[in-house]
Design an enzyme around this catalytic site. Structure first.
Site, mmCIF file in Angstrom:
data_model
loop_
_atom_site.group_PDB
_atom_site.id
_atom_site.type_symbol
_atom_site.label_atom_id
_atom_site.label_comp_id
_atom_site.label_asym_id
_atom_site.label_seq_id
_atom_site.Cartn_x
_atom_site.Cartn_y
_atom_site.Cartn_z
ATOM 1 N N ASP A 1 0.823 -1.203 0.000
ATOM 2 C CA ASP A 1 0.000 0.000 0.000
ATOM 3 C C ASP A 1 0.858 1.254 0.000
ATOM 4 O OD1 ASP A 1 0.701 -0.865 2.642
ATOM 5 O OD2 ASP A 1 -0.702 0.598 3.489
ATOM 6 N N GLU B 1 -0.169 -1.283 5.681
ATOM 7 C CA GLU B 1 0.875 -0.777 6.567
ATOM 8 C C GLU B 1 0.663 0.689 6.897
ATOM 9 O OE1 GLU B 1 4.562 1.181 7.797
ATOM 10 O OE2 GLU B 1 3.443 1.534 5.950
ATOM 11 N N HIS C 1 6.018 9.829 1.511
ATOM 12 C CA HIS C 1 4.845 10.677 1.799
ATOM 13 C C HIS C 1 5.009 12.113 1.289
ATOM 14 C CE1 HIS C 1 3.284 7.938 5.302
ATOM 15 N NE2 HIS C 1 3.951 7.240 4.387
#
Length: 410
Positions: free
Chosen positions: A97, A162, A384
């Site tokens: 993911d 996760e 991110h």
């Protein structure tokens, strides 16, 4: 030429294939349903077919039920390849993911159409966690291409969820399978640094709290008719800083070596300037050294909240958003640490050291289950962020580290 040099050379030959797989995986946004995505099912199908072509001795698909996902499940894949000594397994666990792209205006290109530039692959998920997902697969493929058996069994674990808690990922897997043995070596390449010198063996406890302060709304021109929840909450935020003094011990294993207590998210209260808010909400992120319990921290917070209530006439409550007590650390002299250090030194020519971190990784779930896992990756830590990238040399280099471990593990 040594056998390891053969394997390393084969990994270099796989460089373009590894880039191609990165680009293919990036084009499948495996975002959790709770973050607005469909989950990992499509990505899992691609990887399952990839693994089938590698002809593992064991291949399992563990489906964690999830009615919010269009497929109805979240996929977790375990593959095992037999080694010369089948009594133990070296496991590499990565996650499928990814997080959402965020503000597209900050990206130089489409985050789900990966592009290559100046030795890097750019795109969402290419570093977190596809760099080492791809590296682990091609480390195994290199052994197969050279017709060399690894020292122990090699296990590949590809998990879901996760990024949003692991309840549908490794936590579910650990409750469903007995695949992992107490003597196995478990590596989770989901933490690291630019130098490749950080082997994460311990994590702080995590406590996320949502604070709600209730006062009484009024017109800002008549503050005596109201109770300003925002003002009281502001004093509360300042008072919570005293937690640094109450829980001030140091532990040099960690960086930073202290517990941290930081106010973070703030919810809107009133939409206009001339209204005293009657309710205010903010959040606190606490990272606790293992010697401190969540219970004693919450007890201290209650004392602080009571003082604010008495001073301002408000009601203060807090509720847990995440609660993760510190897992037992992996011993710094554990076999998995030593075998990682040797491989990192051989490939990257640096001395890696075991350390503790403040962030949470899924290795903690292994540790709570009694498995001494270690986290390691050579990473620029762009996870991110907009324009997330992976150095191609890190991807191939990490594959060589895994391969060295596969060859020399005992």
């Amino acid at each position: 030429m040594t056998k390891f040099n053969q394997i390393a050379r084969r990994i270099d030959h796989f460089r373009d294939e590894m880039i191609d797989l990165q680009i293919k995986l990036c084009s499948i946004p495996a975002i959790a349903p709770s973050s607005g995505g469909e989950g990992e099912a499509r990505k899992g199908e691609v990887l399952l077919e990839f693994l089938k072509k590698m002809n593992p001795d064991e291949l399992d698909l563990i489906k964690a039920p999830d009615l919010d996902a269009p497929s109805g499940y979240r996929p977790n894949i375990l593959a095992r390849f037999r080694g010369r000594n089948p009594s133990k397994t070296v496991w590499i666990m990565t996650h499928m993911d990814v997080v959402p792209a965020g503000d597209l205006a900050q990206w130089e290109g489409d985050p789900f159409k990966a592009w290559v530039k100046e030795g890097r692959i750019y795109g969402r998920g290419v570093e977190d966690n596809q760099q080492d997902l791809v590296a682990s697969l091609y480390a195994v493929k290199a052994f197969q291409a050279e017709k060399i058996l690894p020292a122990l069994n090699v296990g590949i674990v590809l998990v879901a969820d996760e990024e949003t808690g692991s309840r549908k990922g490794i936590q579910y897997v650990l409750g469903q399978t007995k695949a992992f043995g107490k003597a196995d070596l478990i590596i989770v390449p989901d933490a690291g640094n630019k130098e490749g010198t950080l082997i994460e063996v311990a994590e702080k406890g995590i406590l996320w709290l949502k604070f709600r302060t209730i006062g009484r709304q009024a017109h800002a021109s008549t503050p005596q008719k109201g109770i300003n929840s925002f003002k009281a909450a502001s004093y509360l935020v300042a008072e919570l800083d005293s937690l640094y003094q109450v829980f001030r011990d140091h532990d040099s294993l960690f960086e930073p070596p202290i517990s941290t207590f930081e106010p973070t998210k703030k919810e809107p209260n009133v939409p206009n300037i001339n209204t005293i808010p009657g309710e205010d909400v903010f959040y606190l992120d606490c990272r606790l050294l293992p010697k401190f319990s969540i219970e004693e921290v919450e007890a201290q917070i209650r004392k602080i909240a009571r003082r604010i209530e008495n001073r301002f006439g408000v009601q203060v409550s807090f509720e847990e958003q995440q609660r993760a007590p510190a897992a037992p650390p992996t011993p710094v002299d554990a076999p998995v640490v030593g075998i990682l250090q040797a491989a990192i030194k051989e490939v990257y020519k640096v001395e890696a050291k075991p350390r503790g971190i403040g962030g949470g990784t899924v290795a903690a779930l292994f540790r709570r289950a009694g498995f001494p896992a270690a986290c390691w990756s050579k990473t620029d830590e762009t996870a991110h962020q907009p324009n997330e990238y992976c150095w191609i040399d890190h991807m191939t280099g990490d594959a060589k580290v895994f391969a060295h471990i596969f060859m020399h593990a005992e």
